[in-house]
Design a protein around this motif. Structure first.
Motif, mmCIF file in Angstrom:
data_model
loop_
_atom_site.group_PDB
_atom_site.id
_atom_site.type_symbol
_atom_site.label_atom_id
_atom_site.label_comp_id
_atom_site.label_asym_id
_atom_site.label_seq_id
_atom_site.Cartn_x
_atom_site.Cartn_y
_atom_site.Cartn_z
ATOM 1 N N SER A 1 0.550 27.662 -76.613
ATOM 2 C CA SER A 1 -0.030 28.719 -77.440
ATOM 3 C C SER A 1 0.568 30.080 -77.111
ATOM 4 O O SER A 1 0.831 30.880 -78.015
ATOM 5 C CB SER A 1 -1.548 28.757 -77.291
ATOM 6 O OG SER A 1 -1.904 29.092 -75.968
ATOM 7 N N SER A 2 0.842 30.350 -75.845
ATOM 8 C CA SER A 2 1.428 31.650 -75.510
ATOM 9 C C SER A 2 2.850 31.761 -76.045
ATOM 10 O O SER A 2 3.262 32.819 -76.521
ATOM 11 C CB SER A 2 1.402 31.884 -74.003
ATOM 12 O OG SER A 2 2.174 30.894 -73.351
ATOM 13 N N ASN A 3 3.618 30.657 -76.022
ATOM 14 C CA ASN A 3 4.966 30.685 -76.590
ATOM 15 C C ASN A 3 4.924 30.878 -78.097
ATOM 16 O O ASN A 3 5.741 31.613 -78.652
ATOM 17 C CB ASN A 3 5.716 29.396 -76.263
ATOM 18 C CG ASN A 3 6.369 29.455 -74.912
ATOM 19 O OD1 ASN A 3 6.557 30.531 -74.357
ATOM 20 N ND2 ASN A 3 6.709 28.311 -74.381
ATOM 21 N N ALA B 1 5.276 36.982 -82.793
ATOM 22 C CA ALA B 1 5.373 38.438 -82.663
ATOM 23 C C ALA B 1 6.830 38.895 -82.771
ATOM 24 O O ALA B 1 7.113 39.926 -83.391
ATOM 25 C CB ALA B 1 4.771 38.887 -81.335
ATOM 26 N N ILE B 2 7.745 38.135 -82.197
ATOM 27 C CA ILE B 2 9.172 38.479 -82.302
ATOM 28 C C ILE B 2 9.639 38.376 -83.740
ATOM 29 O O ILE B 2 10.325 39.276 -84.251
ATOM 30 C CB ILE B 2 10.012 37.570 -81.373
ATOM 31 C CG1 ILE B 2 9.728 37.890 -79.912
ATOM 32 C CG2 ILE B 2 11.499 37.718 -81.671
ATOM 33 C CD1 ILE B 2 10.328 36.892 -78.941
ATOM 34 N N ALA C 1 16.486 28.326 -76.219
ATOM 35 C CA ALA C 1 17.670 28.310 -75.354
ATOM 36 C C ALA C 1 17.535 29.307 -74.213
ATOM 37 O O ALA C 1 17.923 29.015 -73.074
ATOM 38 C CB ALA C 1 18.922 28.606 -76.177
ATOM 39 N N THR C 2 16.977 30.488 -74.479
ATOM 40 C CA THR C 2 16.795 31.459 -73.402
ATOM 41 C C THR C 2 15.767 30.971 -72.383
ATOM 42 O O THR C 2 15.917 31.216 -71.191
ATOM 43 C CB THR C 2 16.368 32.832 -73.945
ATOM 44 O OG1 THR C 2 15.178 32.690 -74.708
ATOM 45 C CG2 THR C 2 17.466 33.449 -74.790
ATOM 46 N N GLN C 3 14.731 30.265 -72.850
ATOM 47 C CA GLN C 3 13.757 29.722 -71.906
ATOM 48 C C GLN C 3 14.382 28.652 -71.023
ATOM 49 O O GLN C 3 14.132 28.605 -69.816
ATOM 50 C CB GLN C 3 12.560 29.146 -72.655
ATOM 51 C CG GLN C 3 11.643 30.206 -73.206
ATOM 52 C CD GLN C 3 10.388 29.584 -73.779
ATOM 53 O OE1 GLN C 3 10.419 28.531 -74.386
ATOM 54 N NE2 GLN C 3 9.274 30.260 -73.583
#
Length: 109
Positions: free
Chosen positions: A56-58, A64-65, A99-101
């Motif tokens: 949920s946080s992701n 938002a992004i 990918a960044t994660q």
């Protein structure tokens, strides 16, 4: 100074735990508990909570992004976002986010 306090505490807990239980202690703390219904239910609840909080946080952060960049999550093909359909823009943004994660997780291993 935090490590100066935490490290001796971890070290002393490890030594005292080994002195008390020896080689009988498992590295995974859940394996030290009996295999009964209460422990199984506890593990399932922990798993559900972990998936919920991480997922949920992701999702909220990614939404938002996307909204911050002006990509409308409710449309698929029109109006175009920077010359590409919004569905493709969302796919590229989400792929880059994932990918960044993965890259960050690999750097922290």
């Amino acid at each position: 100074w935090t490590y100066g306090v935490a490290l001796p505490l971890y070290w002393s807990c490890g030594i005292l735990g080994y002195a008390a239980y020896g080689d009988f202690a498992q590295a995974n703390i859940n394996l030290n508990f009996p295999a009964n219904t209460a422990n199984t239910v506890s593990l399932i609840v922990q798993l559900v909570q972990e998936v919920y909080f991480v997922l949920s946080s992701n999702l909220v952060l990614l939404l938002a992004i996307e909204l911050g960049l002006g990509v409308d999550p409710s449309v698929h093909f029109r109006p175009k976002w920077k010359g590409m359909p919004p569905v493709l823009a969302r796919f590229l943004l989400r792929t880059a986010f994932f990918a960044t994660q993965v890259l960050l997780a690999q750097m922290l291993l």
